[in-house]
Design a protein around this motif. Structure first.
Motif, PDB file in Angstrom:
ATOM      1  N   TRP A  64     -45.070  32.292  29.934  1.00  0.00           N
ATOM      2  CA  TRP A  64     -44.968  33.042  28.683  1.00  0.00           C
ATOM      3  C   TRP A  64     -45.355  34.509  28.889  1.00  0.00           C
ATOM      4  CZ3 TRP A  64     -42.875  32.312  24.022  1.00  0.00           C
ATOM      5  CH2 TRP A  64     -42.499  31.033  23.658  1.00  0.00           C
ATOM      6  N   SER A  65     -46.346  34.757  29.698  1.00  0.00           N
ATOM      7  CA  SER A  65     -46.780  36.143  29.946  1.00  0.00           C
ATOM      8  C   SER A  65     -45.664  36.947  30.600  1.00  0.00           C
ATOM      9  CB  SER A  65     -48.033  36.156  30.832  1.00  0.00           C
ATOM     10  OG  SER A  65     -49.100  35.477  30.206  1.00  0.00           O
ATOM     11  N   ILE A  68     -42.903  37.667  28.028  1.00  0.00           N
ATOM     12  CA  ILE A  68     -43.322  38.697  27.075  1.00  0.00           C
ATOM     13  C   ILE A  68     -43.258  40.083  27.710  1.00  0.00           C
ATOM     14  CG2 ILE A  68     -45.310  39.587  25.793  1.00  0.00           C
ATOM     15  CD1 ILE A  68     -46.054  36.640  25.229  1.00  0.00           C
ATOM     16  N   ILE A 282     -49.895  33.214  17.116  1.00  0.00           N
ATOM     17  CA  ILE A 282     -49.586  33.679  18.476  1.00  0.00           C
ATOM     18  C   ILE A 282     -48.217  33.219  18.952  1.00  0.00           C
ATOM     19  CG2 ILE A 282     -50.256  33.463  20.912  1.00  0.00           C
ATOM     20  CD1 ILE A 282     -53.166  33.632  20.039  1.00  0.00           C
ATOM     21  N   ALA A 286     -45.239  35.879  19.901  1.00  0.00           N
ATOM     22  CA  ALA A 286     -44.572  35.834  21.208  1.00  0.00           C
ATOM     23  C   ALA A 286     -43.068  35.650  21.046  1.00  0.00           C
ATOM     24  CB  ALA A 286     -45.159  34.698  22.045  1.00  0.00           C
ATOM     25  N   GLY A 393     -42.684  27.666  21.449  1.00  0.00           N
ATOM     26  CA  GLY A 393     -44.020  28.265  21.508  1.00  0.00           C
ATOM     27  C   GLY A 393     -45.084  27.347  20.930  1.00  0.00           C
ATOM     28  N   LEU A 397     -47.037  27.079  24.235  1.00  0.00           N
ATOM     29  CA  LEU A 397     -48.047  28.138  24.262  1.00  0.00           C
ATOM     30  C   LEU A 397     -49.256  27.790  23.394  1.00  0.00           C
ATOM     31  CD1 LEU A 397     -48.878  30.955  25.180  1.00  0.00           C
ATOM     32  CD2 LEU A 397     -47.580  31.902  23.262  1.00  0.00           C
TER      33      LEU A 397
END
Length: 416
Positions: A64-65, A68, A282, A286, A393, A397
């Motif tokens: 995910w990082s 993003i 969050i 995202a 997500g 996440l």
């Protein structure tokens, strides 16, 4: 909002009553109690996802990082569009006609420059001429029309034999009285009191940056030349588009910021924890970042339809997070705060409902791809994409965040 309220009321009262009345649940109770081990969604998606979340949460967080960070680059590539011709497909007759107007007739977007003062004075008429010449310095303005053009033509044919504004007011009044007074075309450019005149032109380019540059170009001229004797004002479709463009930016950031704050507060109050309310948003944040990244890389412009997508995605997508968090909290209370067991059960139960909801909602919005209006096509695609992002997500996440937060809490307790 009203539609969501009625849908919730039907889900809470009408559907359960209907099931009870038809005795559907009782007839199928024995069947529903049997675990279907061959369910494709469980075996090929939810169970592997559950194992991945519990064993390797950092893998998901890293993925995910990266997504993003890549999407943030795409955000800077987003273009804005408020031009009406871009609302239609390239083969649409309206867009074809607009292209003909641009290429053959100097455009279709009118520009109006208003002059307030004594229209029969040489100072005002010369200012109109000066403004006309200045506007033609822009590559997107080919021709202008005004009363000054009529006066110069009359002066050429019946006055001095020169295409210019006569040097004194008496000569202008004489030409006006003999040739222009009572002419119907004069009403297009001058009011009856002879205190206001308008210069009319057309702007060619549909490009938003060209409109912004032209607005700055004209503002500079007006600031320098407008006076009490001859006040200059300007308007027209290019300037309306520029104003709409500014409104798009303010609306996007303003509405999204307010929506995020309100969602965090309300979800936090419902779940009795602002931290939990923040965790719930969050995955949506995202998903919205990735959504804007896709818009930038795919060349999908920000317009009056796509500007709504983020707020719609936030309102619809937050449901998934609430389902996951509520179920996890309930199961942790009944299983001695065992986050692994709670998440595993949540993924298998709420996860199935979330996947079905994502597919059904996305399919509903994807119907807009068949619309004749391009902004509606973009809107349908982007809302579907945001639903998928929000659903994924909330199932990947968000559980990782809950796992890491639970570990942090346990470490604090062990130190005590």
């Amino acid at each position: 909002a009203l539609g969501t309220f009625f849908a919730a009321a039907l889900s809470l009262f009408f559907i359960p009553a209907l099931i009870a009345a038809l005795s559907i649940y009782n007839k199928n109770a024995s069947k529903n109690n049997q675990v279907n081990k061959n369910h494709l969604l469980d075996n090929y998606f939810l169970i592997p996802l559950k194992n991945l979340l519990i064993k390797h949460p950092k893998y998901i967080l890293t993925t995910w990082s990266i997504l993003i960070l890549i999407s943030i680059i795409g955000i800077f590539l987003i273009q804005r569009s408020v031009d009406i011709q871009e609302y239609f497909r390239k083969d649409n007759p309206a867009r074809t006609a607009e292209n003909i107007m641009i290429n053959k007739f100097g455009g279709s977007k009118p520009i109006f420059v208003l002059f307030k003062g004594d229209v029969q004075s040489p100072e005002v008429l010369n200012m109109i001429v000066e403004t006309s010449n200045y506007m033609k310095g822009s590559p997107d303005v080919r021709a202008t029309n005004s009363v000054a053009n009529l006066v110069m033509e009359v002066n050429y044919g019946m006055g001095e034999g020169i295409r210019r504004i006569p040097p004194n007011k008496d000569m202008i009044e004489q030409l006006w009285a003999f040739t222009l007074d009572g002419n119907d075309i004069l009403k297009t450019y001058v009011n009856e009191d002879m205190t206001e005149a308008v210069l009319i032109s057309k702007f060619m380019s549909p490009d938003n940056k060209a409109k912004i540059e032209f607005a700055k170009y004209m503002d500079k001229f007006i600031l320098k030349n407008s006076s009490e004797e001859c006040e200059i004002l300007i308007t027209g479709m290019p300037f309306v588009d520029v104003t709409m463009d500014r409104s798009l930016i303010r609306s996007q950031f303003g509405s999204l910021s307010i929506a995020l704050i309100m969602v965090i507060i309300f979800v936090g109050l419902i779940l009795r924890s602002l931290k939990t309310g923040f965790f719930a948003t969050i995955p949506i944040i995202a998903a919205i970042i990735i959504l804007f990244g896709v818009m930038g890389f795919a060349g999908i412009p920000l317009n009056i339809a796509t500007v709504l997508v983020a707020s719609v995605a936030l309102g619809i997508g937050i449901d998934y997070s609430i389902h996951v968090i509520s179920n996890v909290k309930y199961l942790m209370k009944s299983h001695d705060d065992d986050i692994s067991h709670a998440l595993g059960e949540t993924i298998l139960v709420s996860g199935k409902a979330i996947v079905i909801n994502v597919i059904s909602v996305s399919a509903g919005f994807l119907i807009l791809l068949f619309s004749e209006m391009v902004p509606l096509q973009y809107f349908g695609f982007l809302v579907a994409l945001s639903m998928i992002g929000s659903g994924v997500g909330s199932l990947t996440l968000l559980p990782v965040i809950l796992i890491l937060d639970n570990r942090r809490v346990l470490r604090r307790r062990s130190k005590r």
